[in-house]
Design a protein around this motif. Sequence first.
Motif, PDB file in Angstrom:
ATOM      1  N   THR A 151      -6.546  11.661  -6.337  1.00  0.00           N
ATOM      2  CA  THR A 151      -5.397  12.371  -6.901  1.00  0.00           C
ATOM      3  C   THR A 151      -4.524  12.882  -5.777  1.00  0.00           C
ATOM      4  O   THR A 151      -5.018  13.460  -4.811  1.00  0.00           O
ATOM      5  CB  THR A 151      -5.869  13.568  -7.754  1.00  0.00           C
ATOM      6  N   GLY A 152      -3.217  12.667  -5.898  1.00  0.00           N
ATOM      7  CA  GLY A 152      -2.274  13.152  -4.898  1.00  0.00           C
ATOM      8  C   GLY A 152      -0.855  12.725  -5.242  1.00  0.00           C
ATOM      9  O   GLY A 152      -0.590  12.233  -6.341  1.00  0.00           O
ATOM     10  N   TRP A 153       0.055  12.908  -4.304  1.00  0.00           N
ATOM     11  CA  TRP A 153       1.480  12.657  -4.509  1.00  0.00           C
ATOM     12  C   TRP A 153       1.917  11.379  -3.805  1.00  0.00           C
ATOM     13  O   TRP A 153       1.518  11.119  -2.674  1.00  0.00           O
ATOM     14  CB  TRP A 153       2.299  13.827  -3.977  1.00  0.00           C
ATOM     15  N   VAL A 154       2.744  10.587  -4.488  1.00  0.00           N
ATOM     16  CA  VAL A 154       3.331   9.384  -3.901  1.00  0.00           C
ATOM     17  C   VAL A 154       4.825   9.376  -4.207  1.00  0.00           C
ATOM     18  O   VAL A 154       5.279   9.982  -5.185  1.00  0.00           O
ATOM     19  CB  VAL A 154       2.685   8.084  -4.438  1.00  0.00           C
ATOM     20  N   LEU A 155       5.580   8.687  -3.375  1.00  0.00           N
ATOM     21  CA  LEU A 155       6.999   8.497  -3.671  1.00  0.00           C
ATOM     22  C   LEU A 155       7.116   7.593  -4.889  1.00  0.00           C
ATOM     23  O   LEU A 155       6.515   6.514  -4.946  1.00  0.00           O
ATOM     24  CB  LEU A 155       7.735   7.880  -2.489  1.00  0.00           C
ATOM     25  N   TRP A 156       7.887   8.028  -5.862  1.00  0.00           N
ATOM     26  CA  TRP A 156       8.010   7.312  -7.130  1.00  0.00           C
ATOM     27  C   TRP A 156       8.597   5.921  -6.951  1.00  0.00           C
ATOM     28  O   TRP A 156       8.284   5.006  -7.698  1.00  0.00           O
ATOM     29  CB  TRP A 156       8.862   8.147  -8.087  1.00  0.00           C
ATOM     30  N   ALA A 210       0.858  -1.184   0.000  1.00  0.00           N
ATOM     31  CA  ALA A 210       0.000   0.000   0.000  1.00  0.00           C
ATOM     32  C   ALA A 210       0.892   1.231   0.000  1.00  0.00           C
ATOM     33  O   ALA A 210       2.014   1.193   0.499  1.00  0.00           O
ATOM     34  CB  ALA A 210      -0.921   0.023   1.212  1.00  0.00           C
ATOM     35  N   VAL A 211       0.391   2.312  -0.583  1.00  0.00           N
ATOM     36  CA  VAL A 211       1.147   3.557  -0.669  1.00  0.00           C
ATOM     37  C   VAL A 211       0.247   4.697  -0.207  1.00  0.00           C
ATOM     38  O   VAL A 211      -0.915   4.781  -0.608  1.00  0.00           O
ATOM     39  CB  VAL A 211       1.600   3.819  -2.131  1.00  0.00           C
ATOM     40  N   ASN A 212       0.786   5.561   0.637  1.00  0.00           N
ATOM     41  CA  ASN A 212       0.051   6.753   1.049  1.00  0.00           C
ATOM     42  C   ASN A 212      -0.003   7.741  -0.098  1.00  0.00           C
ATOM     43  O   ASN A 212       1.023   8.093  -0.667  1.00  0.00           O
ATOM     44  CB  ASN A 212       0.734   7.428   2.248  1.00  0.00           C
ATOM     45  N   VAL A 213      -1.193   8.198  -0.422  1.00  0.00           N
ATOM     46  CA  VAL A 213      -1.381   9.257  -1.416  1.00  0.00           C
ATOM     47  C   VAL A 213      -1.541  10.544  -0.609  1.00  0.00           C
ATOM     48  O   VAL A 213      -2.459  10.670   0.193  1.00  0.00           O
ATOM     49  CB  VAL A 213      -2.621   8.993  -2.297  1.00  0.00           C
ATOM     50  N   ARG A 214      -0.604  11.486  -0.808  1.00  0.00           N
ATOM     51  CA  ARG A 214      -0.538  12.679   0.036  1.00  0.00           C
ATOM     52  C   ARG A 214      -0.978  13.939  -0.704  1.00  0.00           C
ATOM     53  O   ARG A 214      -0.956  13.993  -1.923  1.00  0.00           O
ATOM     54  CB  ARG A 214       0.883  12.850   0.562  1.00  0.00           C
ATOM     55  N   ARG A 215      -1.336  14.956   0.081  1.00  0.00           N
ATOM     56  CA  ARG A 215      -1.786  16.237  -0.466  1.00  0.00           C
ATOM     57  C   ARG A 215      -0.679  16.935  -1.262  1.00  0.00           C
ATOM     58  O   ARG A 215      -0.938  17.594  -2.261  1.00  0.00           O
ATOM     59  CB  ARG A 215      -2.247  17.157   0.665  1.00  0.00           C
ATOM     60  N   ASP A 216       0.563  16.808  -0.815  1.00  0.00           N
ATOM     61  CA  ASP A 216       1.696  17.443  -1.494  1.00  0.00           C
ATOM     62  C   ASP A 216       2.898  16.518  -1.399  1.00  0.00           C
ATOM     63  O   ASP A 216       2.857  15.495  -0.714  1.00  0.00           O
ATOM     64  CB  ASP A 216       1.996  18.800  -0.848  1.00  0.00           C
ATOM     65  N   GLU A 258       3.088  15.724   4.808  1.00  0.00           N
ATOM     66  CA  GLU A 258       1.784  16.192   4.326  1.00  0.00           C
ATOM     67  C   GLU A 258       0.663  15.232   4.715  1.00  0.00           C
ATOM     68  O   GLU A 258       0.894  14.058   5.004  1.00  0.00           O
ATOM     69  CB  GLU A 258       1.804  16.342   2.802  1.00  0.00           C
ATOM     70  N   THR A 259      -0.548  15.726   4.651  1.00  0.00           N
ATOM     71  CA  THR A 259      -1.741  14.954   4.992  1.00  0.00           C
ATOM     72  C   THR A 259      -1.930  13.795   4.011  1.00  0.00           C
ATOM     73  O   THR A 259      -1.785  13.966   2.804  1.00  0.00           O
ATOM     74  CB  THR A 259      -2.980  15.871   4.923  1.00  0.00           C
TER      75      THR A 259
END
Length: 133
Positions: free
Chosen positions: A101-106, A53-59, A64-65
């Motif tokens: 939609t959000g940011w994840v570590l590539w 699982a990967v956290n999808v973050r606000r930024d 970030e949240t």
Amino acid sequence: MPLHVGKTAWAALSLLVLSLPAVAAGTGHHPAAGRADAPPPGGSGTWEVAASAVNVRRDHSVNETVLGLARCRDRVEIVDTWISPLGARWSRVVVGRTGLTGWVLWSFLSRPHPAGPRVGHCPTPPAAPPGPR
């Protein structure tokens, strides 16, 4: 008053360490990708989650949240990438399953395998201990 070389050297070293991130941020230099299947600097294309699982973050920050999770083998569309001054690569994604939609570590993403799931591609959870009988 005698000059203390030790104190002067430590002060100079401290200033150097403090100024390095500012110098690196101003160079515009992006580190080379460590994987052959790296997305282009602008990022794009369909990828999949390669972790349980990967956290999808606000930024693009681990502070970030967390907006939600993308699970193993979820397809994601990379719409943007960002590389921190220290070289951490982040991807802005749209999760196909949920539309999140959000940011994840590539580093948690991989190219989808055309012939189905890869062996050992997603971590398997440990077996549950036997329950009471």
